[in-house]
Enzyme design. Structure first.
Site, PDB file in Angstrom:
ATOM      1  N   ALA A   1       0.663  -1.300  -0.253  1.00 44.82           N
ATOM      2  CA  ALA A   1      -0.057  -0.382  -0.144  1.00 44.82           C
ATOM      3  C   ALA A   1       0.971   1.075   0.082  1.00 44.82           C
ATOM      4  O   ALA A   1       0.169   2.201  -0.367  1.00 44.82           O
ATOM      5  CB  ALA A   1      -0.804  -0.067   1.006  1.00 44.82           C
ATOM      6  N   GLY A   2       2.128   1.485   0.873  1.00 44.79           N
ATOM      7  CA  GLY A   2       3.139   2.056   0.271  1.00 44.79           C
ATOM      8  C   GLY A   2       2.781   2.690   1.662  1.00 44.79           C
ATOM      9  O   GLY A   2       3.680   4.083   1.632  1.00 44.79           O
TER      10      GLY A   2
ATOM     11  N   ASP B   1       5.554   3.270  10.668  1.00 47.47           N
ATOM     12  CA  ASP B   1       4.415   2.620   9.869  1.00 47.47           C
ATOM     13  C   ASP B   1       3.767   1.481   9.709  1.00 47.47           C
ATOM     14  O   ASP B   1       3.692   0.575   9.155  1.00 47.47           O
ATOM     15  CB  ASP B   1       5.423   2.166   8.418  1.00 47.47           C
TER      16      ASP B   1
END
Length: 378
Positions: free
Chosen positions: A189-190, A260
Site C-alpha cells: 500500500a505504500g 509505519d
C-alpha cells in the site's frame, strides 16, 4: 527508500499584484513540484540589471523526488500558467513571475540548459537575504561558503525592504499536536514510503517495521502451514520490542513520532494465517502484550484495492512476495476494515489511495496531506 531532494527556489514579481502573484506561485509550486518546507519573509527590492518597478522577492525550500531537469521544466510551466511571456531578448525585463532554481541539495550541475548552484546567486542580495531566513545547513559547493558568508562578501548593496511574513502551506496542517501517528495498510500500500516522506517534511522521528530482517518471511511464503505460527510469533516479539524501546526513547525527549505500523496488525495477520487452535493461543499472548502498548493519537489506514496492491508488489520486486495470491490480500483488507470498525476509541482516518501515486505525483501526495488536514480540523 531514497530520501527526497532539498531544493531552493527564488521567486520574484514586479508586474500586477505582486503579492498575489507570489502567493499563487507558492500554491502551484506546492501542488505540482514539491512540498514547501520553509518560506522566507517577503522583501521589496529594486530591479537588478535594468530600470523598472521594484520587485517582491522571497525564497523557499521544497522536498521532491524529481530530478533537477524535471523541476526546471515544471518551473517553466508554472511561469507560463501565471502569464509570463519570455521574449527573444537576453536583456533583463519586467515580469509577472520569475522562478529561479538556486540549489539542488549540494550538487553541482553544469549543462547547456541548467547551472546549479545558480551562477549569479552570490551577486544578488535579493536572493541571499531571503535564503538567510530559511536557516539552512547548506554550503555553496563551489565557493565553499554558507549563506551568511556569501552575504558578507556580495558586491550587491541593494536595499531590500522587509514587507511581511508569508504563510507556509504546511503550517495549516498541525501534525505536531500529535505525539504518535501510525500509518497502516495492506502489503504494497505504500505505508513505509508515506511514513518516511511525512517524517522528512514535518521533521518527525520514524519507527519503521523491520520486516526485511525476518528470516521466516520467505519460508512462510514457500510453506504457509509449517511456518505461520513461527512467523507471527517472531513478528509479534520484534514489534513489541521495537515499539517499546523506540516510543519510550522518543517520548523521553517529547519528540513527534510517525510509524509505519501499529501493534494490532499482528492480530489481523495472525487471524488469517493461523489455524483456530494456534490463533487462540496467539490471542492470549497478544492481549497480554497489547495492554502495555501505547495507542497512536491518530491511526491512518491507506486503502488500496487488491489488484493495485499486486501491481505494486510486482513493481518493487521482492522475490518472496511474487506468489502472494489475490484472495490473501482481500482477506487482509477485510481484516483491517473489520478491526477499524470495532475500535470506537481509536482516532481513525481511512484514505483511499487506490488510484494515487504519492511518490511520482506531487498532487497525490498533497491529496493525502489535505485528507489528514480535514481530519485534524474536523
Amino acid at each position: 527508500m531514497k530520501s527526497q531532494h532539498q531544493v531552493v527556489l527564488s521567486l520574484g514579481s514586479n508586474q500586477g499584484n505582486r503579492l498575489l502573484n507570489i502567493q499563487y506561485c507558492l500554491e502551484l509550486t506546492h501542488q505540482e513540484i514539491g512540498t514547501i518546507i520553509k518560506v522566507s519573509k517577503l522583501y521589496e527590492t529594486p530591479s537588478w540589471g535594468f530600470d523598472s518597478d521594484a520587485f517582491y522577492n522571497c525564497a523557499l525550500v521544497i522536498h521532491t523526488f524529481a530530478s533537477a531537469d524535471k523541476i526546471l521544466s515544471q518551473i517553466l510551466k508554472i511561469e507560463t500558467q501565471l502569464g509570463r511571456v519570455r521574449g527573444d531578448s537576453l536583456e533583463y525585463q519586467s515580469r509577472i513571475i520569475d522562478i529561479d532554481l538556486i540549489a539542488f541539495d549540494e550538487v553541482i550541475i553544469d549543462t547547456e540548459n541548467l547551472q546549479i548552484p545558480h551562477p549569479l546567486m552570490q551577486n544578488r542580495r535579493f536572493v541571499l537575504l531571503p535564503m538567510l531566513d530559511l536557516n539552512l545547513d547548506w554550503v555553496h559547493p563551489v565557493l565553499q561558503k554558507n549563506i551568511a558568508e556569501l552575504l558578507e562578501i556580495t558586491p550587491d548593496q541593494s536595499i531590500c525592504t522587509l514587507i511581511q511574513d508569508i504563510e507556509n502551506p504546511l503550517d495549516s496542517i498541525p501534525l505536531e499536536q500529535f505525539n504518535y501517528i501510525a500509518f497502516e495498510g495492506n502489503i504494497g500500500a505504500g505505508k513505509t514510503t508515506l511514513t518516511t516522506r511525512i517524517a522528512e517534511d514535518f521533521n518527525a522521528k520514524t519507527v519503521l517495521e523491520r520486516f526485511a530482517d525476518n528470516p521466516f518471511l520467505p519460508k512462510f511464503y514457500e510453506d504457509e502451514n509449517r511456518y505461520a505460527f513461527t512467523l507471527e510469533m517472531s513478528f509479534l516479539a520484534d514489534r513489541y520490542k521495537q515499539l517499546s524501546d523506540d516510543l519510550a526513547q522518543f517520548d523521553l525527549f517529547k519528540e513527534f513520532i510517525v510509524a509505519d505500523y501499529h501493534i494490532f496488525k499482528s492480530l489481523i495477520f495472525a487471524k488469517i494465517t493461523l489455524t483456530e487452535d494456534e490463533y487462540r493461543l496467539y490471542r492470549i499472548l497478544f492481549d497480554i502484550i497489547n495492554r502495555e502498548m501505547p495507542k497512536p493519537d491518530l491511526y491512518i489506514y491507506l486503502y488500496q484495492n487488491s489488484e493495485r496492491l499486486l501491481q505494486n508488489i510486482k513493481k518493487r520486486g521482492r522475490s518472496y512476495e511474487q506468489k502472494i495470491p489475490l484472495d490473501y490480500l482481500d482477506k487482509i483488507n477485510s481484516g483491517y476494515l473489520d478491526y477499524i470498525k470495532s475500535q470506537t476509541e481509536l482516532n481513525v482516518l481511512i484514505i483511499d489511495v487506490s488510484n494515487r501515486d504519492f511518490v511520482k505525483n506531487q498532487e497525490d501526495y498533497v491529496f493525502v496531506l489535505e485528507e489528514i488536514q480535514r481530519k485534524i480540523l474536523k
